[in-house]
Structures are given as C-alpha cells and as structure tokens.
Write an enzyme that holds these catalytic residues in place. Structure first.
Site, PDB file in Angstrom:
ATOM      1  N   TYR A 154      -3.047 -11.659  -2.439  1.00  0.00           N
ATOM      2  CA  TYR A 154      -3.288 -11.932  -3.858  1.00  0.00           C
ATOM      3  C   TYR A 154      -2.299 -11.177  -4.736  1.00  0.00           C
ATOM      4  O   TYR A 154      -1.570 -10.306  -4.270  1.00  0.00           O
ATOM      5  CB  TYR A 154      -4.733 -11.593  -4.244  1.00  0.00           C
ATOM      6  CG  TYR A 154      -5.047 -10.123  -4.447  1.00  0.00           C
ATOM      7  CD1 TYR A 154      -5.143  -9.261  -3.363  1.00  0.00           C
ATOM      8  CD2 TYR A 154      -5.261  -9.599  -5.719  1.00  0.00           C
ATOM      9  CE1 TYR A 154      -5.456  -7.913  -3.548  1.00  0.00           C
ATOM     10  CE2 TYR A 154      -5.578  -8.261  -5.907  1.00  0.00           C
ATOM     11  CZ  TYR A 154      -5.669  -7.424  -4.818  1.00  0.00           C
ATOM     12  OH  TYR A 154      -5.978  -6.099  -5.001  1.00  0.00           O
ATOM     13  N   ARG A 195     -13.096 -22.166  12.784  1.00  0.00           N
ATOM     14  CA  ARG A 195     -12.951 -20.722  12.933  1.00  0.00           C
ATOM     15  C   ARG A 195     -12.390 -20.339  14.298  1.00  0.00           C
ATOM     16  O   ARG A 195     -12.994 -20.622  15.329  1.00  0.00           O
ATOM     17  CB  ARG A 195     -14.289 -20.010  12.712  1.00  0.00           C
ATOM     18  CG  ARG A 195     -14.135 -18.489  12.680  1.00  0.00           C
ATOM     19  CD  ARG A 195     -15.465 -17.789  12.439  1.00  0.00           C
ATOM     20  NE  ARG A 195     -15.277 -16.354  12.292  1.00  0.00           N
ATOM     21  CZ  ARG A 195     -15.141 -15.505  13.306  1.00  0.00           C
ATOM     22  NH1 ARG A 195     -15.177 -15.950  14.541  1.00  0.00           N
ATOM     23  NH2 ARG A 195     -14.965 -14.209  13.085  1.00  0.00           N
ATOM     24  N   LYS A 205      -0.487  -6.749  -0.024  1.00  0.00           N
ATOM     25  CA  LYS A 205      -1.579  -6.946  -0.997  1.00  0.00           C
ATOM     26  C   LYS A 205      -2.558  -7.995  -0.454  1.00  0.00           C
ATOM     27  O   LYS A 205      -2.613  -9.138  -0.900  1.00  0.00           O
ATOM     28  CB  LYS A 205      -1.012  -7.335  -2.379  1.00  0.00           C
ATOM     29  CG  LYS A 205      -1.985  -7.030  -3.513  1.00  0.00           C
ATOM     30  CD  LYS A 205      -1.279  -7.027  -4.845  1.00  0.00           C
ATOM     31  CE  LYS A 205      -2.218  -7.044  -6.027  1.00  0.00           C
ATOM     32  NZ  LYS A 205      -3.097  -5.883  -6.166  1.00  0.00           N
ATOM     33  N   GLU A 262      -4.052   6.619  -3.098  1.00  0.00           N
ATOM     34  CA  GLU A 262      -3.970   5.906  -4.385  1.00  0.00           C
ATOM     35  C   GLU A 262      -5.389   5.605  -4.858  1.00  0.00           C
ATOM     36  O   GLU A 262      -6.369   5.942  -4.188  1.00  0.00           O
ATOM     37  CB  GLU A 262      -3.165   4.617  -4.245  1.00  0.00           C
ATOM     38  CG  GLU A 262      -3.730   3.657  -3.214  1.00  0.00           C
ATOM     39  CD  GLU A 262      -2.810   2.472  -2.932  1.00  0.00           C
ATOM     40  OE1 GLU A 262      -2.067   2.037  -3.830  1.00  0.00           O
ATOM     41  OE2 GLU A 262      -2.859   1.971  -1.793  1.00  0.00           O
ATOM     42  N   LEU A 321      -0.031   0.655  -1.704  1.00  0.00           N
ATOM     43  CA  LEU A 321       0.532  -0.573  -2.248  1.00  0.00           C
ATOM     44  C   LEU A 321       1.707  -0.206  -3.167  1.00  0.00           C
ATOM     45  O   LEU A 321       1.575   0.713  -3.975  1.00  0.00           O
ATOM     46  CB  LEU A 321      -0.540  -1.306  -3.076  1.00  0.00           C
ATOM     47  CG  LEU A 321      -0.074  -2.645  -3.618  1.00  0.00           C
ATOM     48  CD1 LEU A 321      -0.140  -3.701  -2.527  1.00  0.00           C
ATOM     49  CD2 LEU A 321      -0.908  -3.071  -4.816  1.00  0.00           C
TER      50      LEU A 321
HETATM   51  C1  LIG Z   1      -4.663  -0.364  -4.016  1.00  0.00           C
HETATM   52  C2  LIG Z   1      -3.876  -0.605  -5.263  1.00  0.00           C
HETATM   53  N1  LIG Z   1      -2.913   0.259  -5.617  1.00  0.00           N
HETATM   54  C3  LIG Z   1      -2.189   0.093  -6.738  1.00  0.00           C
HETATM   55  C4  LIG Z   1      -2.410  -0.989  -7.590  1.00  0.00           C
HETATM   56  C5  LIG Z   1      -1.575  -1.139  -8.821  1.00  0.00           C
HETATM   57  O1  LIG Z   1      -0.591  -2.117  -8.631  1.00  0.00           O
HETATM   58  P1  LIG Z   1       0.029  -2.911  -9.855  1.00  0.00           P
HETATM   59  O2  LIG Z   1       0.645  -1.900 -10.765  1.00  0.00           O
HETATM   60  O3  LIG Z   1       1.037  -3.798  -9.230  1.00  0.00           O
HETATM   61  O4  LIG Z   1      -1.098  -3.649 -10.511  1.00  0.00           O
HETATM   62  C6  LIG Z   1      -3.388  -1.924  -7.255  1.00  0.00           C
HETATM   63  C7  LIG Z   1      -3.631  -3.080  -8.115  1.00  0.00           C
HETATM   64  O5  LIG Z   1      -4.438  -3.932  -7.845  1.00  0.00           O
HETATM   65  C8  LIG Z   1      -4.139  -1.740  -6.067  1.00  0.00           C
HETATM   66  O6  LIG Z   1      -5.100  -2.603  -5.712  1.00  0.00           O
END
Ligand SMILES: Cc1ncc(COP(=O)(O)O)c(C=O)c1O
Length: 287
Positions: A33, A100, A147, A179, A204
């Site tokens: 996503y 599935r 993601k 994070e 991420l």
């Molecule tokens: C785990 C995680 N880290 C960091 C972020 C921030 O990323 P972005 O600045 O691209 O929205 C998100 C955003 O959904 C996230 O889910």
C-alpha cells in the site's frame, strides 16, 4: 455527495465497491500500500511515494498495474471526484483473486483499491500541543522496508498506545527505537542535532523523513544518522515524528516521561514550518 472510491479500473460509490472473498489481500495480507498527503488539492511528494510503491511491488513480485503517469491521473481524479482539498489518499495493490494456496497463482490480475480521507494536516491541534508516545516491543517481520499491508503488529502497538492515553507507539528492538506504528521517529540532541535511525530492512523508508532530512540539511541543521535508545530519547531536548498524514508532529512525552520541558520544541516547530512551506510550494508549482 456520495464517497467515491477507485476499484479495478472504475470509480464507484463506496457502497458498490466489492472485493471478492478469495482476494489474497484479505486471505494472506498479500499486498502493498501507499499513503499520500493532499494539500490545496495537490499531491505532496507524489513521485517519491510512487517510486517506493514500485520498489515494494518489485520486492514481493506483484506486477505494477500502472505507470507513474497513470497512478498520478487516478489519484488526481479521485481527489477531484471527492472534492478533497486537504487530507490523504490511500491505495493498495494485492496479488489478486485465486483459490487459497500459498504459492503465487498464475495469470491473476492484481486488485487495485484507492480511497480518500479528508483531514486538516496543516491546522492540527496535535501540532500545537504535541503528542504522547509509549514504547512497545517491535513484533514485526524482517522486511519492514517493504510497505506491506500486513499491519497486525502496528494495529496492536497503536491500540496499546490508545489504551495508555497516547497517540503513537514507538517500537523497540534490542533496546533501540525502530520507528512509530505509522510514522518515522526522531530526537533532537541538546546541541540541536537531529538523530534519525539509518535506512535498512528494519524500518520503512519514510518519504516525509527523506524530504525532511533534505530540508533540514538546507536549513543548516546537523544530522546524526544512527540508532538511538529509549533512554537517550527520554533525555533528548526534543522528539518528533514524521508521516505523510501528519507531516511533522512534536512528541512531548515517552512512556509518561516529559521530553525537554514537556512542550513542542523550537527545532521541531521550525522543521514543521519548513516542511509545510515546501509542501505548499509544490502545490503552487503544480497550479
Ligand atoms: C511503519 C511506518 N514508518 C514510517 C511511516 C512514515 O512514512 P511516510 O512519511 O512515507 O508516510 C509510515 C507511514 O505509514 C509507517 O507505516
């Protein structure tokens, strides 16, 4: 006006948008996503988000159904149809619908779903007051750079935050903050330097993080890219988070311990202002 979503090539009222029972997103969380901010009716950092989408899809071997130009047209059209001037566009691509079985199905078309959410990002009460975070163990898999729509660990983390009266959870692994549940985490040292965990498979690659670090460099704010512990964060002068849906938000307490004087700090306020200026300038350039 009925809420319009995009599903597999069509713009539809949300009530009519149905995904089949055997969709692999539903059964396996087998999908990717993205989430992109809209400001003044325009997409913020869209190219970088689409680049991350391409990379995530490639890593899990889901074919990308659209070019960057096509994605952008869909996003813009959906924002227009919903009269979205400020808020968020979410979209996901799953591997598609098949009986599935764990292995990739053959000749399956990816499912594409997109919706909008109106939200005041610039005039945000949380930006004025700052937010509280709690820390939780990071229970996620080892490819957090992708993601993926598998968000169960973040669902649990953010629910724990809510139940503790906080607005975000910082996930912790081996004593170091990875994070936030849906945001990148930062601290500011007493000397005024930003500390950010370096990119790796453990986090991420936040798009807001990437833009903000470039902007802070231009503003002459020094950066230390290294992991930091919860203890160091609690002793820091300031802490903040970044995400597409919030831009930059001050963090004023961690696990109930105030950060600095317990109010949004000057470096965070400056960074938020710089980021909003950049996002607004992107909008004006697009007009
Ligand atoms: C785990 C995680 N880290 C960091 C972020 C921030 O990323 P972005 O600045 O691209 O929205 C998100 C955003 O959904 C996230 O889910």
């Amino acid at each position: 006006m009925s809420r319009i979503v995009f599903l597999n090539g069509s713009f539809l009222p949300i009530e009519e948008a149905k995904v089949p029972f055997m969709d692999r997103g539903f059964l396996f969380g087998d999908g990717i996503y993205e989430g992109i901010a809209v400001l003044g009716g325009h997409l913020v950092d869209n190219e970088a988000h689409l680049e991350r989408l391409e990379r995530s899809l490639r890593e899990v071997r889901i074919p990308n159904p659209y070019t960057r130009e096509e994605w952008t047209q869909l996003e813009e059209e959906l924002a227009r149809r919903n009269g979205l001037t400020e808020g968020f566009i979410y979209f996901q691509v799953t591997r598609g619908v098949a009986e599935r079985d764990f292995m990739f199905p053959e000749n399956t078309t990816p499912t594409v779903a997109m919706f909008t959410q109106a939200k005041s990002i610039v005039n945000s009460p949380a930006a004025e007051t700052g937010i509280a975070v709690i820390t939780v163990p990071d229970l996620r898999w080892k490819r957090r750079d992708i993601k993926s729509i598998n968000l169960l660990a973040q669902v649990l983390a953010k629910q724990a935050a809510k139940e503790a009266g906080a607005q975000e959870a910082w996930m912790v692994e081996d004593g170091f903050v990875t994070e936030g549940g849906s945001s990148s985490g930062f601290i500011v040292t007493k000397e005024g330097r930003i500390v950010a965990r370096p990119l790796s498979n453990a986090i991420l690659p936040g798009i807001t993080r990437q833009s903000l670090l470039a902007l802070s460099k231009e503003a002459g704010i020094e950066l230390e890219e290294r992991p930091f512990t919860v203890e160091e964060a609690c002793d820091a002068a300031e802490a903040f988070l970044t995400s597409a849906s919030n831009f930059v938000l001050p963090i004023v307490s961690i696990d109930g311990r105030p950060i600095g004087n317990g109010k949004p700090g000057p470096v965070t306020k400056k960074l938020r202002a710089i980021y909003i200026r950049m996002a607004t300038a992107q909008r004006m350039a697009a007009e």
